[in-house]
Motif scaffolding. Structure first.
Motif, PDB file in Angstrom:
ATOM      1  N   UNK A   1       0.881  -1.174  -0.020  1.00  0.00           N
ATOM      2  CA  UNK A   1      -0.029   0.098  -0.068  1.00  0.00           C
ATOM      3  C   UNK A   1       0.732   1.143  -0.036  1.00  0.00           C
ATOM      4  N   UNK A   2       1.843   1.292   0.827  1.00  0.00           N
ATOM      5  CA  UNK A   2       2.566   2.520   0.932  1.00  0.00           C
ATOM      6  C   UNK A   2       3.498   2.585  -0.346  1.00  0.00           C
ATOM      7  N   UNK A   3       4.158   1.711  -0.891  1.00  0.00           N
ATOM      8  CA  UNK A   3       4.629   1.873  -2.209  1.00  0.00           C
ATOM      9  C   UNK A   3       3.892   2.388  -3.354  1.00  0.00           C
ATOM     10  N   UNK A   4       2.692   1.761  -3.300  1.00  0.00           N
ATOM     11  CA  UNK A   4       1.567   2.178  -4.384  1.00  0.00           C
ATOM     12  C   UNK A   4       1.074   3.403  -4.277  1.00  0.00           C
ATOM     13  N   UNK A   5       1.306   4.114  -2.868  1.00  0.00           N
ATOM     14  CA  UNK A   5       0.737   5.503  -2.932  1.00  0.00           C
ATOM     15  C   UNK A   5       1.947   6.308  -3.179  1.00  0.00           C
ATOM     16  N   UNK A   6       3.277   5.906  -3.033  1.00  0.00           N
ATOM     17  CA  UNK A   6       4.499   6.635  -3.757  1.00  0.00           C
ATOM     18  C   UNK A   6       4.382   6.766  -5.257  1.00  0.00           C
ATOM     19  N   UNK A   7       4.001   5.605  -5.626  1.00  0.00           N
ATOM     20  CA  UNK A   7       3.840   5.453  -7.058  1.00  0.00           C
ATOM     21  C   UNK A   7       2.643   6.588  -7.880  1.00  0.00           C
ATOM     22  N   UNK A   8       1.692   6.685  -7.103  1.00  0.00           N
ATOM     23  CA  UNK A   8       0.740   7.781  -7.400  1.00  0.00           C
ATOM     24  C   UNK A   8       1.124   9.089  -7.100  1.00  0.00           C
ATOM     25  N   UNK A   9       2.069   9.356  -6.189  1.00  0.00           N
ATOM     26  CA  UNK A   9       2.502  10.703  -5.883  1.00  0.00           C
ATOM     27  C   UNK A   9       3.893  10.927  -7.055  1.00  0.00           C
ATOM     28  N   UNK A  10       4.289   9.873  -7.347  1.00  0.00           N
ATOM     29  CA  UNK A  10       5.084   9.899  -8.765  1.00  0.00           C
ATOM     30  C   UNK A  10       4.449  10.474  -9.821  1.00  0.00           C
TER      31      UNK A  10
ATOM     32  N   UNK B   1       6.365  13.784 -11.034  1.00  0.00           N
ATOM     33  CA  UNK B   1       6.988  13.430 -12.222  1.00  0.00           C
ATOM     34  C   UNK B   1       8.314  13.936 -12.368  1.00  0.00           C
ATOM     35  N   UNK B   2       9.142  13.370 -11.126  1.00  0.00           N
ATOM     36  CA  UNK B   2      10.560  13.778 -10.980  1.00  0.00           C
ATOM     37  C   UNK B   2      11.630  12.605 -10.930  1.00  0.00           C
ATOM     38  N   UNK B   3      10.743  11.411 -11.282  1.00  0.00           N
ATOM     39  CA  UNK B   3      11.625  10.340 -11.815  1.00  0.00           C
ATOM     40  C   UNK B   3      12.395   9.752 -10.405  1.00  0.00           C
ATOM     41  N   UNK B   4      11.617   9.974  -9.333  1.00  0.00           N
ATOM     42  CA  UNK B   4      12.089   9.200  -8.048  1.00  0.00           C
ATOM     43  C   UNK B   4      11.629   7.955  -7.802  1.00  0.00           C
ATOM     44  N   UNK B   5      10.390   7.555  -8.080  1.00  0.00           N
ATOM     45  CA  UNK B   5       9.893   6.353  -7.854  1.00  0.00           C
ATOM     46  C   UNK B   5       9.656   5.573  -8.762  1.00  0.00           C
ATOM     47  N   UNK B   6      10.676   4.771  -9.381  1.00  0.00           N
ATOM     48  CA  UNK B   6      10.804   4.178 -10.529  1.00  0.00           C
ATOM     49  C   UNK B   6      10.619   2.634 -10.421  1.00  0.00           C
TER      50      UNK B   6
END
Length: 254
Positions: free
Chosen positions: A176-185, A189-194
């Motif tokens: 869930x946490x990683x999914x939220x980070x992907x949505x934030x990416x 759109x800074x290429x952090x959560x790839x």
């Protein structure tokens, strides 16, 4: 007298001898249940140790603080905190208000997820930037500031410890946490959560069921490790020594 006492990460098993003596001398013991999670049998173990005089302290009780402070004016009161005594800001606020009220305060230090998880991965403590908390998101609450703070750390080649929010006695799941980070990416759109970004997950640190895994973000999400409490590290550049330690001390998800 008010004792603010860190319980460590193993419930009553991680109490120090000094802490055990202080508990036995206490007239009243509160067990704080909202900033972190202890092993499931902790309350029963504490009741046996203290003769049953345990009161559960939720967020409202701690943040209003008057009940605890008023009791401590005439009794020896202990507030038990999972992890370290003062890692959460709210406990220092309670400490300050007690001192203002003329109540003597004693602090009992213990292990914290903040140091234990980082150290057990083998990553260097001094290479971590600001700690970031990941709250649960809602329809009208989507704090991209979480992403921005991780990005600032990463831009300065600093690792990030991401503490996951609590709900219903469990931390947010790794997936869930990683999914939220992907949505934030998707928004920032800074290429952090790839998908290939290395992430490290710690579950049940300090417990018998402790697990530390690492791998590419998408593979860790697919693996979806169960368990609670859980935390995540988003590393910046991992140097050769850190990588050797990480490979030795954690399990890679392929």
């Amino acid at each position: 007298m008010l004792n603010i006492m860190g319980l460590g990460l193993r419930g009553t098993k991680s109490l120090t001898l000094e802490e055990a003596d202080a508990l036995k001398e206490s007239d009243l013991v509160y067990f704080e249940i909202y900033t972190s999670i202890s092993p499931g049998n902790t309350v029963d173990s504490l009741s046996s140790l203290t003769g049953g005089m345990i009161r559960l302290a939720d967020r409202n009780l701690i943040e209003t603080d008057s009940e605890i402070i008023n009791e401590a004016k005439n009794k020896i009161v202990t507030l038990l905190v999972t992890g370290d005594a003062l890692s959460a800001t709210t406990h220092n606020e309670l400490r300050m208000e007690a001192q203002k009220a003329g109540v003597e305060v004693r602090i009992f230090e213990n292990a914290s997820i903040i140091t234990a998880f980082i150290s057990k991965t083998g990553l260097f403590n001094y290479k971590f930037g600001n700690i970031v908390s990941m709250p649960f998101i809602y329809e009208n609450f989507f704090p991209v500031s979480v992403y921005d703070r991780i990005y600032i750390n990463y831009s300065n080649n600093m690792h990030t410890l991401l503490l996951l929010d609590l709900k219903d006695g469990k931390t947010m799941g790794i997936q869930d946490a990683l999914g939220i980070l992907k949505r934030m990416e998707d928004r920032q759109k800074k290429g952090l959560i790839e998908p290939e970004r290395t992430v490290i997950a710690g579950i049940g640190i300090g417990s018998e069921n402790e697990s530390i895994i690492y791998g590419e973000l998408e593979k860790v999400m697919e693996y979806n490790p169960p368990g609670s409490p859980a935390s995540i590290i988003i590393p910046a550049i991992i140097n050769d020594n850190e990588r050797e330690f990480l490979e030795a001390f954690a399990r890679k998800i392929n």
